[in-house]
Design a protein around this motif. Sequence first.
Motif, PDB file in Angstrom:
ATOM      1  N   ILE A  75     -58.490 -23.365  31.882  1.00  0.00           N
ATOM      2  CA  ILE A  75     -58.495 -21.892  31.767  1.00  0.00           C
ATOM      3  C   ILE A  75     -58.212 -21.483  30.311  1.00  0.00           C
ATOM      4  O   ILE A  75     -58.888 -20.617  29.743  1.00  0.00           O
ATOM      5  CB  ILE A  75     -57.462 -21.274  32.752  1.00  0.00           C
ATOM      6  CG1 ILE A  75     -57.910 -21.520  34.202  1.00  0.00           C
ATOM      7  CG2 ILE A  75     -57.257 -19.773  32.486  1.00  0.00           C
ATOM      8  CD1 ILE A  75     -56.892 -21.182  35.273  1.00  0.00           C
ATOM      9  N   GLU A  76     -57.239 -22.158  29.703  1.00  0.00           N
ATOM     10  CA  GLU A  76     -56.885 -21.860  28.299  1.00  0.00           C
ATOM     11  C   GLU A  76     -58.106 -22.040  27.383  1.00  0.00           C
ATOM     12  O   GLU A  76     -58.406 -21.186  26.548  1.00  0.00           O
ATOM     13  CB  GLU A  76     -55.757 -22.821  27.866  1.00  0.00           C
ATOM     14  CG  GLU A  76     -55.293 -22.649  26.444  1.00  0.00           C
ATOM     15  CD  GLU A  76     -54.306 -23.755  26.051  1.00  0.00           C
ATOM     16  OE1 GLU A  76     -54.663 -24.957  26.112  1.00  0.00           O
ATOM     17  OE2 GLU A  76     -53.176 -23.417  25.674  1.00  0.00           O
ATOM     18  N   ALA A  77     -58.837 -23.150  27.575  1.00  0.00           N
ATOM     19  CA  ALA A  77     -59.987 -23.437  26.705  1.00  0.00           C
ATOM     20  C   ALA A  77     -61.150 -22.496  27.012  1.00  0.00           C
ATOM     21  O   ALA A  77     -61.776 -21.952  26.098  1.00  0.00           O
ATOM     22  CB  ALA A  77     -60.411 -24.893  26.890  1.00  0.00           C
ATOM     23  N   ALA A  78     -61.422 -22.287  28.316  1.00  0.00           N
ATOM     24  CA  ALA A  78     -62.588 -21.479  28.688  1.00  0.00           C
ATOM     25  C   ALA A  78     -62.446 -20.039  28.197  1.00  0.00           C
ATOM     26  O   ALA A  78     -63.438 -19.388  27.872  1.00  0.00           O
ATOM     27  CB  ALA A  78     -62.779 -21.515  30.204  1.00  0.00           C
ATOM     28  N   LEU A  79     -61.217 -19.548  28.134  1.00  0.00           N
ATOM     29  CA  LEU A  79     -61.009 -18.156  27.702  1.00  0.00           C
ATOM     30  C   LEU A  79     -60.704 -18.058  26.201  1.00  0.00           C
ATOM     31  O   LEU A  79     -60.466 -16.961  25.695  1.00  0.00           O
ATOM     32  CB  LEU A  79     -59.841 -17.535  28.477  1.00  0.00           C
ATOM     33  CG  LEU A  79     -60.006 -17.378  29.994  1.00  0.00           C
ATOM     34  CD1 LEU A  79     -58.732 -16.815  30.599  1.00  0.00           C
ATOM     35  CD2 LEU A  79     -61.194 -16.473  30.332  1.00  0.00           C
ATOM     36  N   ASN A  80     -60.659 -19.206  25.521  1.00  0.00           N
ATOM     37  CA  ASN A  80     -60.327 -19.204  24.089  1.00  0.00           C
ATOM     38  C   ASN A  80     -58.956 -18.608  23.811  1.00  0.00           C
ATOM     39  O   ASN A  80     -58.766 -17.891  22.814  1.00  0.00           O
ATOM     40  CB  ASN A  80     -61.363 -18.371  23.321  1.00  0.00           C
ATOM     41  CG  ASN A  80     -62.332 -19.258  22.610  1.00  0.00           C
ATOM     42  OD1 ASN A  80     -61.922 -20.270  22.038  1.00  0.00           O
ATOM     43  ND2 ASN A  80     -63.601 -18.890  22.667  1.00  0.00           N
ATOM     44  N   VAL A  85     -65.974 -14.545  38.952  1.00  0.00           N
ATOM     45  CA  VAL A  85     -64.839 -14.693  38.032  1.00  0.00           C
ATOM     46  C   VAL A  85     -64.720 -16.153  37.614  1.00  0.00           C
ATOM     47  O   VAL A  85     -65.342 -17.030  38.222  1.00  0.00           O
ATOM     48  CB  VAL A  85     -63.518 -14.250  38.722  1.00  0.00           C
ATOM     49  CG1 VAL A  85     -63.585 -12.803  39.154  1.00  0.00           C
ATOM     50  CG2 VAL A  85     -63.189 -15.168  39.911  1.00  0.00           C
ATOM     51  N   LEU A  86     -63.907 -16.409  36.599  1.00  0.00           N
ATOM     52  CA  LEU A  86     -63.568 -17.803  36.252  1.00  0.00           C
ATOM     53  C   LEU A  86     -62.585 -18.252  37.333  1.00  0.00           C
ATOM     54  O   LEU A  86     -61.515 -17.660  37.486  1.00  0.00           O
ATOM     55  CB  LEU A  86     -62.907 -17.832  34.874  1.00  0.00           C
ATOM     56  CG  LEU A  86     -62.692 -19.173  34.161  1.00  0.00           C
ATOM     57  CD1 LEU A  86     -62.186 -18.930  32.744  1.00  0.00           C
ATOM     58  CD2 LEU A  86     -61.788 -20.143  34.868  1.00  0.00           C
ATOM     59  N   ILE A  87     -62.957 -19.249  38.129  1.00  0.00           N
ATOM     60  CA  ILE A  87     -62.077 -19.663  39.226  1.00  0.00           C
ATOM     61  C   ILE A  87     -62.002 -21.186  39.340  1.00  0.00           C
ATOM     62  O   ILE A  87     -63.012 -21.878  39.215  1.00  0.00           O
ATOM     63  CB  ILE A  87     -62.491 -18.989  40.572  1.00  0.00           C
ATOM     64  CG1 ILE A  87     -61.547 -19.427  41.707  1.00  0.00           C
ATOM     65  CG2 ILE A  87     -63.945 -19.205  40.936  1.00  0.00           C
ATOM     66  CD1 ILE A  87     -61.655 -18.570  42.969  1.00  0.00           C
TER      67      ILE A  87
END
Length: 346
Positions: free
Chosen positions: A155-160, A267-269
């Motif tokens: 999640i941290e990487a995907a959302l920068n 959503v990102l899930i």
Amino acid sequence: MERWKDGKMKSNFVKIFTAALILIFSSIVGGCIGDSADSGEKSVAVCFPNTTPSWQRNGDSLKKLLEDENFTVNIQFAGDVNQQKSQVAEAIETKPKCLVVGAIDSAAFAETLEKAKECNIPVIAFDRIIMGTDAVSYYASFDNDAIGEGMGLYIEAALNLKSGAGPFNIELFAGGPSDNNAHIFFSQTMKILEPYFRSGQLVCQSGQKDFNSCAVADWNSANARPRIQKILAQNYADKTLNVVLSPNDDIAGVIIDEIQKAGKPPVLISGLDGDPAAYERIKAGLQTFTINKDPDVLTVKCVRMIKAVVEGTQPDINDVSTYNNGVITVPAYLCTPQIIDKTNVK
Ligand code: BGC
């Protein structure tokens, strides 16, 4: 001879004789009639939950591999902890050479497993640790810390997030409170995400961020439905939900379904287990990723462990410090999970 005429001596003899009889009788009734080593059959008892599709896959794979090694397998699935307690107790009565348990409630088996210990039946905790007992010999699982951490890092990487991106609206779900794994997954993910809540890059509009508010009772995906419905209705009528932390694929399926029904964009899930349905959702752009706990990877290791305990040799273990169950530190083999997203889904 004279001595036997002495009444006191006679009564002492009767007392000792009676005590010996009681001892023999109680060891037969309360203890174990013939321990597992006595029977020639290579029998293994397996007690699993039937609560998510992944348990059936694990059960099928374990049974097949054990039968290939000429074991007789008695596998039982349970829907609740009381049913599982009876299944475990029954399995112990059959005196298997090894008992494998995927516990529905990590803390509920200490008493039931006492009998396994008395009968010298080695117990292997499968996927979930069993708490509060020294009757567990080994633990075969995936690296649960790495799973929780992996969800947070993805999640941290995907959302920068490291580059300061945000704010993003996120809602959190956790697994069943009676399963130790659920706590590990959630706390490891939150260790990664917590700084971004503090910086305001992640915002939880419902305000529900603690484990108990986010937990899905018994990991039963049906229990997640009313909560996501309520969250969407109360917080996202005029806002965009960007991210959902889902503790496994089964629960992700329900959350995604409700997001679609509410007419909201994907959503990102997250997910966990590598359910075939999750792979389909990843291909369709509905689920972002899953963490695959390949049943064949874990069951191969577990079968080696079973063979070693049955043959009285030392099983392959790679962790001797992480899983203290309150009574002992259970030696474990922890397999490596694998992240699957649109870049590597087959
Ligand atoms: C397992 C997960 C599984 C969940 C529900 C957890 O203990 O580690 O893989 O999805 O239980 O069965």
